[in-house]
Scaffold this active site. Structure first.
Site, PDB file in Angstrom:
ATOM      1  N   ARG A 164      18.436 -29.439 -23.763  1.00 43.74           N
ATOM      2  CA  ARG A 164      18.703 -29.705 -25.188  1.00 43.74           C
ATOM      3  C   ARG A 164      18.495 -28.450 -26.036  1.00 43.74           C
ATOM      4  O   ARG A 164      18.006 -28.517 -27.166  1.00 43.74           O
ATOM      5  CB  ARG A 164      17.843 -30.854 -25.732  1.00 43.74           C
ATOM      6  CG  ARG A 164      18.029 -32.163 -25.041  1.00 43.74           C
ATOM      7  CD  ARG A 164      19.463 -32.700 -25.168  1.00 43.74           C
ATOM      8  NE  ARG A 164      19.590 -33.898 -24.364  1.00 43.74           N
ATOM      9  CZ  ARG A 164      19.958 -33.900 -23.083  1.00 43.74           C
ATOM     10  NH1 ARG A 164      20.293 -32.771 -22.480  1.00 43.74           N
ATOM     11  NH2 ARG A 164      20.054 -35.011 -22.411  1.00 43.74           N
ATOM     12  N   SER A 238      18.242 -40.183 -28.930  1.00 48.86           N
ATOM     13  CA  SER A 238      16.850 -39.820 -28.609  1.00 48.86           C
ATOM     14  C   SER A 238      16.295 -38.920 -29.702  1.00 48.86           C
ATOM     15  O   SER A 238      16.868 -37.868 -29.974  1.00 48.86           O
ATOM     16  CB  SER A 238      16.783 -39.053 -27.289  1.00 48.86           C
ATOM     17  OG  SER A 238      17.394 -39.804 -26.282  1.00 48.86           O
ATOM     18  N   GLU A 334      13.999 -33.691 -30.748  1.00 48.03           N
ATOM     19  CA  GLU A 334      15.308 -33.212 -30.290  1.00 48.03           C
ATOM     20  C   GLU A 334      16.248 -33.096 -31.498  1.00 48.03           C
ATOM     21  O   GLU A 334      17.109 -32.226 -31.559  1.00 48.03           O
ATOM     22  CB  GLU A 334      15.860 -34.232 -29.274  1.00 48.03           C
ATOM     23  CG  GLU A 334      17.216 -33.878 -28.735  1.00 48.03           C
ATOM     24  CD  GLU A 334      17.744 -34.914 -27.752  1.00 48.03           C
ATOM     25  OE1 GLU A 334      16.993 -35.358 -26.858  1.00 48.03           O
ATOM     26  OE2 GLU A 334      18.929 -35.263 -27.876  1.00 48.03           O
TER      27      GLU A 334
HETATM   28  C1  LIG Z   1      23.599 -43.318 -30.583  1.00 48.11           C
HETATM   29  C2  LIG Z   1      23.462 -41.851 -30.205  1.00 48.11           C
HETATM   30  C3  LIG Z   1      23.358 -41.499 -28.872  1.00 48.11           C
HETATM   31  C4  LIG Z   1      23.228 -40.156 -28.506  1.00 48.11           C
HETATM   32  N1  LIG Z   1      23.152 -39.833 -27.179  1.00 48.11           N
HETATM   33  C5  LIG Z   1      23.053 -38.541 -26.808  1.00 48.11           C
HETATM   34  C6  LIG Z   1      23.012 -38.186 -25.411  1.00 48.11           C
HETATM   35  O1  LIG Z   1      23.106 -39.034 -24.533  1.00 48.11           O
HETATM   36  N2  LIG Z   1      22.877 -36.871 -25.089  1.00 48.11           N
HETATM   37  C7  LIG Z   1      22.800 -35.904 -26.041  1.00 48.11           C
HETATM   38  O2  LIG Z   1      22.683 -34.732 -25.657  1.00 48.11           O
HETATM   39  N3  LIG Z   1      22.852 -36.208 -27.361  1.00 48.11           N
HETATM   40  C8  LIG Z   1      22.981 -37.494 -27.760  1.00 48.11           C
HETATM   41  N4  LIG Z   1      23.012 -37.814 -29.094  1.00 48.11           N
HETATM   42  C9  LIG Z   1      22.921 -36.744 -30.098  1.00 48.11           C
HETATM   43  C10 LIG Z   1      24.300 -36.254 -30.617  1.00 48.11           C
HETATM   44  O3  LIG Z   1      25.299 -37.173 -30.287  1.00 48.11           O
HETATM   45  C11 LIG Z   1      24.651 -34.898 -30.036  1.00 48.11           C
HETATM   46  O4  LIG Z   1      23.639 -33.966 -30.264  1.00 48.11           O
HETATM   47  C12 LIG Z   1      25.979 -34.374 -30.611  1.00 48.11           C
HETATM   48  O5  LIG Z   1      26.393 -33.229 -29.909  1.00 48.11           O
HETATM   49  C13 LIG Z   1      25.873 -34.043 -32.092  1.00 48.11           C
HETATM   50  O6  LIG Z   1      27.163 -33.729 -32.550  1.00 48.11           O
HETATM   51  P1  LIG Z   1      27.517 -33.725 -34.082  1.00 48.11           P
HETATM   52  O7  LIG Z   1      28.891 -33.179 -34.217  1.00 48.11           O
HETATM   53  O8  LIG Z   1      27.292 -35.067 -34.659  1.00 48.11           O
HETATM   54  O9  LIG Z   1      26.446 -32.698 -34.621  1.00 48.11           O
HETATM   55  P2  LIG Z   1      25.750 -32.680 -36.053  1.00 48.11           P
HETATM   56  O10 LIG Z   1      24.723 -33.758 -36.118  1.00 48.11           O
HETATM   57  O11 LIG Z   1      26.767 -32.642 -37.131  1.00 48.11           O
HETATM   58  O12 LIG Z   1      25.013 -31.281 -35.994  1.00 48.11           O
HETATM   59  C14 LIG Z   1      23.924 -31.072 -35.118  1.00 48.11           C
HETATM   60  C15 LIG Z   1      23.425 -29.641 -35.315  1.00 48.11           C
HETATM   61  O13 LIG Z   1      24.429 -28.734 -34.907  1.00 48.11           O
HETATM   62  C16 LIG Z   1      24.871 -27.915 -35.988  1.00 48.11           C
HETATM   63  N5  LIG Z   1      26.316 -27.843 -35.836  1.00 48.11           N
HETATM   64  C17 LIG Z   1      27.198 -28.880 -35.751  1.00 48.11           C
HETATM   65  N6  LIG Z   1      28.438 -28.434 -35.544  1.00 48.11           N
HETATM   66  C18 LIG Z   1      28.356 -27.079 -35.524  1.00 48.11           C
HETATM   67  C19 LIG Z   1      29.311 -26.035 -35.368  1.00 48.11           C
HETATM   68  N7  LIG Z   1      30.607 -26.293 -35.189  1.00 48.11           N
HETATM   69  N8  LIG Z   1      28.870 -24.758 -35.413  1.00 48.11           N
HETATM   70  C20 LIG Z   1      27.578 -24.464 -35.586  1.00 48.11           C
HETATM   71  N9  LIG Z   1      26.619 -25.401 -35.746  1.00 48.11           N
HETATM   72  C21 LIG Z   1      27.010 -26.695 -35.702  1.00 48.11           C
HETATM   73  C22 LIG Z   1      24.399 -28.622 -37.247  1.00 48.11           C
HETATM   74  O14 LIG Z   1      24.147 -27.706 -38.286  1.00 48.11           O
HETATM   75  C23 LIG Z   1      23.129 -29.303 -36.768  1.00 48.11           C
HETATM   76  O15 LIG Z   1      22.039 -28.408 -36.787  1.00 48.11           O
HETATM   77  C24 LIG Z   1      23.173 -39.150 -29.496  1.00 48.11           C
HETATM   78  C25 LIG Z   1      23.281 -39.519 -30.856  1.00 48.11           C
HETATM   79  C26 LIG Z   1      23.436 -40.856 -31.208  1.00 48.11           C
HETATM   80  C27 LIG Z   1      23.584 -41.220 -32.656  1.00 48.11           C
END
Ligand SMILES: Cc1cc2nc3c(=O)[nH]c(=O)nc-3n(C[C@H](O)[C@H](O)[C@H](O)COP(=O)(O)OP(=O)(O)OC[C@H]3O[C@@H](n4cnc5c(N)ncnc54)[C@H](O)[C@@H]3O)c2cc1C
Length: 338
Positions: A164, A238, A334
């Protein structure tokens, strides 16, 4: 290019936290991003890149510019006999990208089905589930440096992926905007069913001939039964990482708590199930106001409606303290805190 003022971020984060961004702009290309940054650099000093908002907890209003990544596009950029190199725009929805790969019979990401969020954030914390992490299928990414205003390509080593973790989550935090990610997938399926739960689900589904589609469906079934749908109950998956400890520390804990859950990592370490530790401290199903700890999985903190980000954060602090007091183990978050 449109920069809007005083925008509620509630629809843009999976926790459903209602905070205000001073400025907000979506971008659909690198050129548009550049244009926004050129213009906003005259008066803004803080930027936050947002993908799907599914791994972020807003604890206060954001006094700067939120940049919402909407860069789309999926294309095969190269291939050889065994592999296909497929590039996704950072603003593509991750699960839709996975389904695209499955439809085209490209294997490698099916175990990562139904993870919320966008392609661009997948390397941020090296997303992982059911025995696969992004680093296993990663080829390279392109990221735009906010200050230098230049595109840079990062290969696998340069991303310094860990559990992570990546350079973008720590060392280069808020310095780069990831604009595309290229994955290296198999043309002939390579199945990963090492995770016990997948095997069991495939049996339950009565699957006789294994396909990447079947694995994806098994993962979807397991995830849907265990995790709350963030569209109904706000959450970010998580909230804490599973802590890694030395083998000998694990044996000592096991002597005192025979039920403790851990998985070996290499020869010397064990990864503890943080959910088990939290549950033992009595938090599972806890609720104060609208902030709570999910009843089916203690690792997931939830917003039942109108919780404030600080309330969820305070709950996470209380959990960290109680786990530390009981087991001597410091849980790490995380989820990104903003
Ligand atoms: C129900 C649920 C289940 C999940 N299960 C998992 C799992 O099984 N495994 C897992 O690893 N994660 C899991 N996650 C966490 C999440 O889905 C991941 O971390 C996902 O990759 C986040 O993507 P996002 O586009 O929503 O990021 P965001 O929440 O929009 O951003 C996350 C971080 O990344 C930065 N960021 C986003 N996009 C960019 C970009 N293009 N360039 C630079 N920085 C950026 C943001 O500033 C922030 O700090 C889960 C979340 C939920 C709600």
């Amino acid at each position: 290019m449109q920069i809007r003022e005083n925008i509620s971020l509630k629809p843009y984060n999976a926790f459903g936290i209602d905070v205000i961004a001073k400025s907000f702009a979506s971008f659909h290309s690198v050129e548009e991003l550049k244009e926004i940054l050129d213009f906003s650099s005259l008066f803004q000093n803080a930027q936050l890149v947002l993908g799907g908002g599914s791994n972020i907890l807003f604890t206060k209003n954001f006094d700067g510019l939120v940049l919402k990544n909407e860069i789309k596009g999926i294309e095969v950029v190269a291939e050889d006999e065994e592999h296909v190199y497929i590039k996704g725009g950072a603003g593509e929805n991750w699960h839709e990208f996975v389904l695209y790969c499955i439809d085209h019979n490209y294997s490698g990401v099916e175990n990562l089905s139904l993870i919320p969020g966008n392609v661009g954030a997948s390397p941020m914390q090296n997303i992982g589930a059911y025995g696969v992490e992004i680093k296993d299928v990663f080829h390279q990414l392109e990221a735009f440096h906010i200050l230098d205003k230049e595109l840079k390509t990062f290969n696998l080593n340069e991303c310094e992926f860990g559990y992570r973790e990546s350079v973008f989550k720590r060392k280069y935090r808020n310095q780069f905007v990831i604009v595309s990610v290229t994955y290296k997938l198999h043309k002939k399926p390579v199945f990963n069913t090492s995770y016990g739960a997948i095997q069991q689900e495939l049996e339950k589904m009565g699957i006789e001939e294994l396909t990447i589609n079947a694995i994806s469906q098994a993962v979807i079934n397991i995830r849907s039964s265990k995790l709350p749908d963030w569209k109904e109950i706000g959450n970010a998956g998580s909230f804490f990482k599973n802590p890694r400890i030395q083998q000998h520390e694990f044996h000592e804990l096991k002597r005192i708590y025979p039920g403790i859950v851990g998985f070996p990592v290499g020869e010397e370490h064990t990864k503890l199930a943080a959910g088990w530790l939290i549950e033992q401290c009595g938090w599972k199903g806890y609720r104060k106001g609208d902030a709570g700890c999910f009843s089916k999985q203690a690792l997931v903190l939830v917003n039942y409606g109108n919780a404030k980000g600080e309330e969820i954060f305070d709950l996470s602090e209380a959990i960290i303290h109680s786990v530390k007091n009981r087991f001597g183990i410091k849980l790490e978050r995380e989820v990104n805190i903003a």
